[in-house]
Design a protein around this motif. Structure first.
Motif, PDB file in Angstrom:
ATOM      1  N   PHE A  13       0.747  -1.326   0.002  1.00  0.00           N
ATOM      2  CA  PHE A  13      -0.005   0.177   0.017  1.00  0.00           C
ATOM      3  C   PHE A  13       0.872   1.093  -0.055  1.00  0.00           C
ATOM      4  O   PHE A  13       0.643   2.138  -0.693  1.00  0.00           O
ATOM      5  N   LEU A  14       2.040   1.234   0.906  1.00  0.00           N
ATOM      6  CA  LEU A  14       2.796   2.470   0.952  1.00  0.00           C
ATOM      7  C   LEU A  14       3.532   2.861  -0.380  1.00  0.00           C
ATOM      8  O   LEU A  14       3.631   3.997  -1.011  1.00  0.00           O
ATOM      9  N   ILE A  16       2.580   1.594  -3.589  1.00  0.00           N
ATOM     10  CA  ILE A  16       1.426   1.877  -4.578  1.00  0.00           C
ATOM     11  C   ILE A  16       1.036   3.410  -4.352  1.00  0.00           C
ATOM     12  O   ILE A  16       0.974   4.121  -5.379  1.00  0.00           O
ATOM     13  N   SER A  17       0.803   3.880  -2.961  1.00  0.00           N
ATOM     14  CA  SER A  17       0.310   5.272  -2.832  1.00  0.00           C
ATOM     15  C   SER A  17       1.018   6.189  -2.872  1.00  0.00           C
ATOM     16  O   SER A  17       0.804   7.391  -3.363  1.00  0.00           O
ATOM     17  N   SER A  18       2.488   5.934  -3.015  1.00  0.00           N
ATOM     18  CA  SER A  18       3.582   6.937  -3.304  1.00  0.00           C
ATOM     19  C   SER A  18       3.582   6.698  -4.718  1.00  0.00           C
ATOM     20  O   SER A  18       4.160   7.999  -5.321  1.00  0.00           O
ATOM     21  N   ILE A  20       1.484   6.467  -7.370  1.00  0.00           N
ATOM     22  CA  ILE A  20       0.620   6.980  -8.028  1.00  0.00           C
ATOM     23  C   ILE A  20       0.596   8.303  -8.403  1.00  0.00           C
ATOM     24  O   ILE A  20       0.423   8.799  -9.374  1.00  0.00           O
TER      25      ILE A  20
END
Length: 120
Positions: A13-14, A16-18, A20
Motif C-alpha cells: 500500500f505504501l 503503490i500510494s507513493s 500513483i
C-alpha cells in the motif's frame, strides 16, 4: 519474534500510494500543452482584466494570527481523544494534559503581549 512478512500489505500500500501521485505528475507533464503567451502569463481575476500590480504584500499580522489559530486548532485535535477516554486514564495523564494546556496558554499570553492578536 517480530516478523516482517506480516506487513506485506502495508508495504504494498505504501509503495503503490507513493507511486500513483508521482506517475500522475509525470504523465500530466508529458500530456499538458506547453504554449506560453501573453494570455497564459497574465493573472486571472474572475474573468476581469487585472488592475494594478498582481503582487500584493500582506502584513505579517495576518500570518501570525493564522499561526496562533492553527496551534490552538491542533490542540483541540490532541485533547479530543484524551477527553473521550478520560475515565480510563489516570491522574498522571490528567497532569500531562494540564501541563500541555498550560504551555499553550503561556504561548498565547506571549503572542498577546507581543501584539500578534491585534488588528490595528
Amino acid at each position: 519474534m517480530f516478523l516482517l512478512y506480516e506487513y506485506d500489505i502495508f508495504w504494498a500500500f505504501l509503495i503503490i500510494s507513493s507511486l500513483i501521485p508521482i506517475l500522475v505528475f509525470f504523465i500530466s507533464g508529458f500530456l499538458a500543452p506547453s504554449s506560453k503567451g501573453p494570455e497564459k502569463l497574465s493573472s486571472y481575476e474572475s474573468g476581469i482584466e487585472p488592475i494594478g500590480d498582481a503582487w500584493l504584500q500582506f502584513r505579517i499580522r495576518y500570518y501570525m494570527f493564522a499561526l496562533v489559530f492553527v496551534v490552538f486548532d491542533v490542540e483541540t485535535v490532541f485533547l479530543y481523544p484524551w477527553a473521550m477516554s478520560f475515565d480510563v486514564l489516570g491522574v498522571s495523564v490528567f497532569i500531562e494534559a494540564l501541563i500541555f494546556v498550560l504551555i499553550l496558554i503561556v504561548g498565547l499570553v506571549y503572542a498577546w503581549r507581543k501584539g500578534a492578536l491585534e488588528w490595528s
